[in-house]
Design an enzyme around this catalytic site. Structure first.
Site, short mmCIF file in Angstrom:
data_model
loop_
_atom_site.label_atom_id
_atom_site.label_comp_id
_atom_site.label_asym_id
_atom_site.label_seq_id
_atom_site.Cartn_x
_atom_site.Cartn_y
_atom_site.Cartn_z
N ARG A 1 -1.04 -5.17 4.95
CA ARG A 1 -0.29 -4.74 3.77
C ARG A 1 0.97 -3.99 4.19
O ARG A 1 0.95 -3.23 5.17
CB ARG A 1 -1.16 -3.83 2.90
CG ARG A 1 -2.40 -4.48 2.35
CD ARG A 1 -3.28 -3.51 1.59
NE ARG A 1 -3.78 -2.43 2.44
CZ ARG A 1 -4.68 -1.52 2.04
NH1 ARG A 1 -5.16 -1.57 0.81
NH2 ARG A 1 -5.10 -0.58 2.86
N GLU B 1 -11.46 4.81 -4.48
CA GLU B 1 -11.72 3.38 -4.44
C GLU B 1 -12.32 2.87 -5.75
O GLU B 1 -13.03 3.61 -6.44
CB GLU B 1 -12.67 3.05 -3.29
CG GLU B 1 -12.15 3.40 -1.90
CD GLU B 1 -10.99 2.52 -1.46
OE1 GLU B 1 -10.83 1.43 -2.03
OE2 GLU B 1 -10.27 2.93 -0.55
N ARG C 1 0.87 -1.18 0.00
CA ARG C 1 0.00 0.00 0.00
C ARG C 1 0.90 1.22 0.00
O ARG C 1 1.80 1.35 0.83
CB ARG C 1 -0.88 -0.02 1.25
CG ARG C 1 -1.72 1.24 1.47
CD ARG C 1 -2.77 1.43 0.39
NE ARG C 1 -3.82 2.34 0.80
CZ ARG C 1 -3.73 3.67 0.80
NH1 ARG C 1 -2.60 4.26 0.43
NH2 ARG C 1 -4.77 4.40 1.17
#
Length: 213
Positions: free
Chosen positions: A103, A61, A53
């Protein structure tokens, strides 16, 4: 004489420790990987399976989990794909190494030196997502965002300046509507009144996910 020798030994030990720390930091700040898949505008998966990320930014999104894509979500993903997919990249880390989803959090650089995080922001496909902990490229990313705002690129195309009263948290770098629970619970010493989303973004604040989704 023995005291002086003791001081020399301590100084020597400190130098060795500093060199070791410097070497360790350099090694871990220059990891390399290969982008195997692009998930969205700010997330990739490396060939070794790590999900990365991008630090310091937030892209719109795309459709997932029953939620529809946000404006420019698909465009941001395509831009990220054109930029990073099947590329050898260098990873740099900051204070936080992982997010709540497991992540890895990183700054990405292409082998030609292009700073991927900043490039996405500069083209208007993400906004800055500042953190109280991750400060390494905060100023550079904000300058890239201001350039995109001035040029009206991507997500900034239709954002109008307004006088809506917002409350910024100088510690978290988030801005809220006055009625937000987080704004009501905020320490007075952390409060900064901002007028309009444009002004808030220009000053390096990011929106609260609860009152400004």
């Amino acid at each position: 004489m023995s005291r002086r020798w003791g001081l020399f030994r301590i100084a020597g030990l400190l130098i060795v420790l500093l060199l070791f720390a410097s070497h360790w930091s350099w090694c871990h700040a220059n990891e390399w990987g290969y982008v195997d898949r692009v998930d969205d505008g700010d997330t990739v998966v490396l060939a070794d399976g790590r999900r990365i990320r991008y630090l310091g930014i937030n892209a719109p999104e795309i459709q997932h989990g029953g939620k529809s894509s946000e404006p420019f979500g698909r465009v941001a993903m395509r831009f990220n794909r054109d930029l990073a997919l099947h590329q050898k990249i260098r990873l740099e880390y900051d204070a936080e190494r992982q997010d709540a989803y497991g992540r890895d959090l990183a700054y990405l650089f292409l082998s030609n030196g292009i700073f991927v995080n900043a490039e996405i922001v500069r083209h208007g496909y993400a906004h800055c997502l500042p953190s109280a902990l991750n400060k390494r490229y905060e100023t550079l990313l904000l300058l890239a965002q201001r350039e995109a705002m001035q040029q009206g690129r991507g997500i900034w195309q239709k954002m109008k300046k307004s006088s809506e009263r917002l409350v910024g948290n100088m510690n978290s770098k988030r801005f809220h509507r006055p009625g937000c629970q987080a704004a009501r619970n905020m320490r007075k010493t952390n409060q900064l009144f901002l007028y309009g989303k444009w002004n808030a973004f220009w000053n390096g604040y990011a929106p609260c996910r609860q009152c400004l989704p």
